[in-house]
Motif scaffolding. Structure first.
Motif, short mmCIF file in Angstrom:
data_model
loop_
_atom_site.label_atom_id
_atom_site.label_comp_id
_atom_site.label_asym_id
_atom_site.label_seq_id
_atom_site.Cartn_x
_atom_site.Cartn_y
_atom_site.Cartn_z
N ALA A 79 -35.62 89.63 -39.50
CA ALA A 79 -36.72 90.58 -39.64
C ALA A 79 -36.22 91.96 -40.07
CB ALA A 79 -37.50 90.69 -38.33
N ASN A 85 -41.57 92.56 -40.11
CA ASN A 85 -42.84 93.01 -39.53
C ASN A 85 -43.96 92.95 -40.55
OD1 ASN A 85 -44.69 95.77 -39.17
ND2 ASN A 85 -44.43 94.58 -37.29
N TYR A 90 -43.39 89.94 -37.61
CA TYR A 90 -42.44 89.97 -36.50
C TYR A 90 -42.71 91.19 -35.61
CZ TYR A 90 -38.19 90.50 -33.79
OH TYR A 90 -37.30 90.65 -32.76
N MET A 91 -42.83 90.95 -34.31
CA MET A 91 -43.06 92.01 -33.34
C MET A 91 -42.30 91.68 -32.05
SD MET A 91 -47.24 91.87 -33.64
CE MET A 91 -47.65 93.46 -32.92
N GLY A 270 -47.17 98.84 -31.95
CA GLY A 270 -46.69 97.72 -32.76
C GLY A 270 -46.08 96.59 -31.98
N LYS A 271 -46.36 96.51 -30.67
CA LYS A 271 -45.82 95.44 -29.85
C LYS A 271 -46.90 94.42 -29.49
CE LYS A 271 -41.76 97.59 -27.86
NZ LYS A 271 -40.90 97.65 -26.66
N GLU A 294 -49.56 90.27 -35.23
CA GLU A 294 -49.66 91.37 -36.20
C GLU A 294 -50.92 91.18 -37.06
OE1 GLU A 294 -49.22 93.54 -39.88
OE2 GLU A 294 -49.17 91.35 -39.73
#
Length: 439
Positions: A79, A85, A90-91, A270-271, A294
């Protein structure tokens, strides 16, 4: 010398990635051909495209722990290198346990949950003494108790379909040849040495056959692996074959007005959040799993079955979805994601948007552990050999390899499995110890 990979899901795509990536593969074998054979007409129409995409670092049984940790780190690395992301969602995230069943008892380790149908949150190492942040999209449950069950930077989230398409694009750009819809129907060996010489491939659209010369054969056909193995090595005894069954799972992809891009970017930084719970028997008795992804999407699953017959090809799952089961999952989605009534005790409004319904089949081994292994000669039956072939590179190369049985952890362990199998094919020591995952 070519490598043929049977199975074009996320495991096969990951193996192809690490075999074809110049920075990952052995310099001595970079120039050999790589072929991926996939039976489905539409790539990633099975679990690789419809799974949740939850990844974990340390939720695994001891024999699987090294592979789980390696794979988690590779998810982070990939990532960071390729803007994961943005490209495949991807988080990093937090895992939560929601207890709505006062009579439930915590306990169990490793993959016990897989055998008894309970929550895979039992695989987590326990409650964490950290600040609790319950996401706004999770509906408050009367009498419910929420606990954090993950450490910092030990769980995360991807969109598996987008990750698979990335792996497909990058491997194709590196010269990997994808064949679909197609299947390997036979293996040819050298009459003198009994070493594998080629495979015969059937094009499922026009029913024509062609041959690919190869020395390495990797079988990663998910829940279809046992059938493929029996077809290609019919003289192998029943006890020596991989015993892989299928775990079917229903899923919903949802949008909620309580989880917007603004929530995702500003409130949660962003989590992602993963929520694991178990319903009392009179409410269904299964263990819902809910994940924010996401793009302000929410994925809910956990309604599984071992009774649904495996379709011939992955895309066949659409025609066998049970509407009653899907309605059951939608009802649970409203319970945990719906708008709370003014009294804050009942959910009285379904304001959720269903983006996608899914049914997919995950491969499960008889031990509950995946098989990530080179296959020994004696397990292949008569007149087949993968014994040492010492070439100019001075290493043992060539043979049959298996990578399957990951159950619901296929996405999480995909990159680590790809790296380890690529190492084995290259004839070098695998990146981590997977001796406990042998056939």
């Amino acid at each position: 010398m070519a490598t043929v990979i049977i199975g074009g899901g996320i495991i096969g795509a990951s193996i192809a990635h690490y075999l074809s990536n110049p920075s990952s593969s052995s310099n001595a074998l970079q120039d050999h051909e790589i072929h991926v054979i996939e039976s489905s007409a539409h790539l990633f129409s099975g679990a690789s495209g419809y799974a949740a995409g939850f990844v974990a670092k340390d939720w695994f049984a001891p024999a699987l722990a090294p592979l789980g940790k390696l794979s988690y780190e590779l998810h982070k690395q990939l990532a960071a290198e390729y803007d994961g992301n943005r490209r495949w969602g991807y988080m990093t995230g937090t895992a939560l346990s929601l207890d709505v069943n006062p009579s439930s008892t915590n306990g169990g380790t490793g993959y016990d949950w897989l055998r008894d149908g309970s929550s895979r949150a039992l695989a987590a190492s326990g409650t964490k003494d950290v600040e609790l942040e319950t996401p706004e999209w999770l509906t408050k449950q009367k009498g419910g108790r929420v606990e954090v069950i993950s450490d910092e930077d030990t769980v995360g989230q991807v969109d598996p379909l987008r990750l698979c398409h990335f792996l497909h694009e990058t491997t194709t750009s590196q010269g990997v040849q994808w064949h679909h819809p197609a299947q390997v129907v036979s293996v040819t060996t050298d009459p003198t040495t009994n070493l594998i010489r080629s495979v015969t491939v059937l094009n499922s659209e026009n029913q024509t056959e062609y041959t690919i010369a190869c020395r390495n054969l990797v079988i990663c056909a998910g829940p279809w692996t046992s059938l493929v193995y029996k077809t290609l090595f019919p003289s192998a005894s029943a006890t020596d074959r991989p015993h892989i069954s299928s775990l079917a799972g229903y899923s919903l992809l949802i949008r909620s007005p309580r989880h917007s891009l603004l929530h995702e970017h500003d409130q949660y930084k962003g989590k992602s959040h993963a929520v694991f719970t178990t319903l009392p028997e009179d409410d269904g008795g299964f263990s819902p799993e809910i994940f924010s992804r996401e793009g302000a999407e929410i994925y809910i699953a956990g309604l599984n079955s071992t009774e649904i017959p495996l379709p011939t090809r992955a895309e066949g799952s659409k025609s066998i979805m049970d509407e009653q089961q899907m309605a059951k999952l939608r009802k649970v989605a409203v319970q945990f994601l719906g708008k709370l009534a003014e009294n804050e005790e009942t959910v009285n409004e379904d304001d959720l948007e269903v983006l996608r319904e899914g049914l997919c089949f995950r491969p499960v081994s008889s031990t509950g552990l995946p098989i990530v292994s080179r296959v020994r000669d004696e397990l292949l039956g008569d007149k087949i050999s993968v014994k040492s072939d010492h070439t100019a590179v001075g290493r043992e190369i060539g043979g049959v390899f298996i990578a399957t049985g990951h159950g619901p952890w296929g996405i999480s362990q995909s990159l680590g499995t790809g790296k380890v199998i690529a190492d084995m094919v290259d004839g070098i020591e695998p990146a981590v110890d997977v001796s406990g995952l042998s056939l």
